[in-house]
Structures are given as C-alpha cells and as structure tokens.
Design an enzyme around this catalytic site. Structure first.
Site, PDB file in Angstrom:
ATOM      1  N   ASP A  67       0.814  -1.214   0.000  1.00  0.00           N
ATOM      2  CA  ASP A  67       0.000   0.000   0.000  1.00  0.00           C
ATOM      3  C   ASP A  67       0.849   1.265   0.000  1.00  0.00           C
ATOM      4  OD1 ASP A  67       0.902  -0.523   2.596  1.00  0.00           O
ATOM      5  OD2 ASP A  67      -1.082  -0.965   3.370  1.00  0.00           O
ATOM      6  N   GLU A  72      -9.786  -1.810   4.989  1.00  0.00           N
ATOM      7  CA  GLU A  72     -10.425  -1.441   6.244  1.00  0.00           C
ATOM      8  C   GLU A  72     -11.652  -2.315   6.506  1.00  0.00           C
ATOM      9  OE1 GLU A  72      -8.571   0.188   7.871  1.00  0.00           O
ATOM     10  OE2 GLU A  72      -8.175   2.245   7.266  1.00  0.00           O
TER      11      GLU A  72
HETATM   12  C1  GLP Z   1      -0.980   0.168   8.365  1.00  0.00           C
HETATM   13  C2  GLP Z   1      -0.652  -0.547   7.082  1.00  0.00           C
HETATM   14  C3  GLP Z   1      -0.696  -2.035   7.258  1.00  0.00           C
HETATM   15  C4  GLP Z   1       0.135  -2.429   8.455  1.00  0.00           C
HETATM   16  C5  GLP Z   1      -0.475  -1.815   9.678  1.00  0.00           C
HETATM   17  C6  GLP Z   1       0.212  -2.208  10.973  1.00  0.00           C
HETATM   18  O1  GLP Z   1      -2.325   0.337   8.541  1.00  0.00           O
HETATM   19  N1  GLP Z   1      -1.519  -0.220   6.018  1.00  0.00           N
HETATM   20  O2  GLP Z   1      -0.201  -2.638   6.074  1.00  0.00           O
HETATM   21  O3  GLP Z   1       0.171  -3.807   8.550  1.00  0.00           O
HETATM   22  O4  GLP Z   1      -0.407  -0.421   9.529  1.00  0.00           O
HETATM   23  O5  GLP Z   1       1.304  -1.413  11.263  1.00  0.00           O
HETATM   24  P1  GLP Z   1       2.244  -1.633  12.496  1.00  0.00           P
HETATM   25  O6  GLP Z   1       3.105  -2.779  12.143  1.00  0.00           O
HETATM   26  O7  GLP Z   1       3.017  -0.371  12.617  1.00  0.00           O
HETATM   27  O8  GLP Z   1       1.381  -1.908  13.670  1.00  0.00           O
END
Ligand code: GLP
Length: 291
Positions: free
Chosen positions: A81, A157
C-alpha cells in the site's frame, strides 16, 4: 496447493517476543528465497508490508545479505500500500520507508521494486497497472503482511470486500489514529486516503505470512483465526487461503483460547523445521521446495 497432500494449511507460529517473531519470519523468507533458487530467468516475487512490526525482519534480512547468506538480485517486490497525496520523497511515504529501512541496504535493483504511486494523476489507472504488473511477473510467491489492531490487512479497512483488488480506499478513523504516531501524533497530518492491494490480490499469492505482535493486536489475532471469515476483519479471509502462516509473539495470543495456543505450541517443533536448517547462498541448496 497447500501442503504436499493438497490440503489447506494454516499455521500459527508463537514466539516468545517480538524480536524472536520477526527473526523467525526473516529466516522463513530467507529459506523460501534460497529454496526457490532464483536466477535471471526465474525471479522470486515477494509482497512486502510497511509498519513498525516488520522492521525487525528487515534488519535481519539486511544482516543475512551483508553476511553473504542471501541476495535479492533476482527478487522482485510489490508493496501492499501507499498513502494518497504524499510525494515519494516525503519522510512518511511508504516509498521512503522501504528505501530507508530495507532496499538501500541490500542488492535489490530499483527496477525490481514496485510501490504504488499515491501522487499518480490517474489513481485508478495506477492501481490497474499494479495488478497487471503482478500478473506479468507470474504472481506473488510469498506475500508478507502486517495487520492493524482492527484486523485490517494492507489498507483493507473493516467492511472491505473480501474479493477486492488494488484500489483507492478511504482510511478508517482507527487507522488514522493508529498511524498518527508517524506524523508527530497529529491526526490532521495523516493522509485520509490510500492505495492498497485488495484482499483478493493477497489471496492470489501462493503463500501468505502475517506478522502480528503486541497485546494491542491480540483481539485482531483472535478474530483472524478463531472467529469466522468476516469482512469486518479483512485478515480473516486468509482462513480460506491455501497456505498461510501467522507468526506472532506471546503478547498477541492473549485473546486466544488456551487450547488454541496449546495446540499450536505443541506443533512448534514441526514448524521450526521450516527455518532449521537455515539455508545460505554460500552453499548451493540441494533441497527441494519445502511445504
Ligand atoms: C498500516 C498498514 C498495514 C500495516 C499496519 C500495521 O495500517 N496499512 O499494512 O500492517 O499499519 O502497522 P504496524 O506494524 O506499525 O502496527
């Protein structure tokens, strides 16, 4: 697909803490790439996430590269993303994240890395081209992902279609709040839209590895594997994927049933065979793809 007998396989690998979980994932990625035996006619295609969870894995992969155990010369990557509206060189773009935390330190060729462009003049065309690019490389061998505390995968989402493809998504308030930490805690600075691969795009990968660490993700892990498939927790779609691994730490298991944890911990010796022995590009690999 799945294991050698054609069964669907879902594995839950529980490690003591985040460091061990991210290291386990890095070892798994290393073995997968080496066993694939990539070369100029045969690239290994890897899907990659951003976020704080995979950072430990990226550090380990860099270490493996520096020690000469692993090369990314014949690896192609596709990121999950990217924010809409952030220029690539913005410090919080996922483009910057990938280069600053991983790509700059290994031998991957820039033309083999693919990250959606959130500033493209035609975002729909950008998403379509990304899907086509994945298809033209022969599909993704291993998609590594993280999840949000609400169980979203990439930026799919809650409520996203479970057959969705790469597209523009409006971010949920929970995601904006969770990601504000990267924007000095200021929610107004977090982009409100993103480009993301769809759940269907991830489901097409031959294998998926999801990293989940921390107590704040424990409810999400419970919904991912113990509740039914539900578009309010888009990662739960992976229950119907033919080959999925969830790699987590102890803290993330706190909302799981005791018997689920006991069952998967009982399998840890079997699961550890996936990363032991740990292969090295210094020695040619004679072992065929493992399951
Ligand atoms: C964002 C990204 C996801 C990711 C998530 C978790 O929302 N779009 O792809 O997995 O955050 O992030 P973190 O690893 O910082 O908790």
């Amino acid at each position: 697909m799945g294991d050698a007998s054609g069964k669907l396989t879902m594995k839950l690998i529980i490690l003591e803490d985040e460091t061990k979980a991210t290291e386990w994932a890095a070892k798994y990625i290393r073995n997968k790439i080496i066993q694939f035996n990539p070369g100029p006619e045969r690239y290994f295609t890897l899907g990659l996430p951003t976020g704080s969870t995979p950072l430990g894995s990226y550090k380990k992969l860099i270490e493996y590269y520096r020690n000469g155990d692993l090369s990314f010369k014949y690896v192609k990557t596709f990121n999950m993303d990217e924010y809409v509206g952030l220029p690539r060189d913005h410090p919080e773009s996922f483009h910057s994240f990938m280069w600053n935390n991983f790509f700059n330190y290994v031998d991957i060729l820039p033309e083999n890395t693919h990250i959606l462009d959130g500033t493209a003049p035609d975002l729909d065309a950008e998403c379509k081209a990304f899907e086509e690019k994945i298809k033209s490389t022969g599909g993704i061998e291993l998609f590594v992902g993280g999840i949000g505390p609400d169980g979203h995968i990439a930026f799919n989402e809650p409520g996203s279609s479970l057959v969705s493809r790469t597209r523009v998504k409006t971010l949920a308030m929970d995601t904006i709040l969770a990601n504000a930490r990267f924007f000095n805690g200021d929610t107004s600075k977090v982009p409100t839209m993103a480009l993301t691969v769809g759940v269907g795009t991830i489901m097409d990968a031959r294998e998926v590895l999801i990293l989940i660490t921390g107590a704040h993700k424990s409810l999400a892990l419970h919904k991912a594997i113990e509740d039914g498939v539900n578009h309010m927790s888009t990662v739960s779609a992976l229950q119907q994927h033919h080959k999925t691994l969830f790699v987590c730490d102890e803290d993330a298991t706190s909302e799981l049933r005791a018997k689920t944890v006991r069952y998967f911990k009982g399998l840890s010796e079997v699961h550890n065979k996936l990363v032991e022995p740990l292969y090295s590009m210094k020695q040619p690999c004679t072992i065929k793809q493992f399951e």
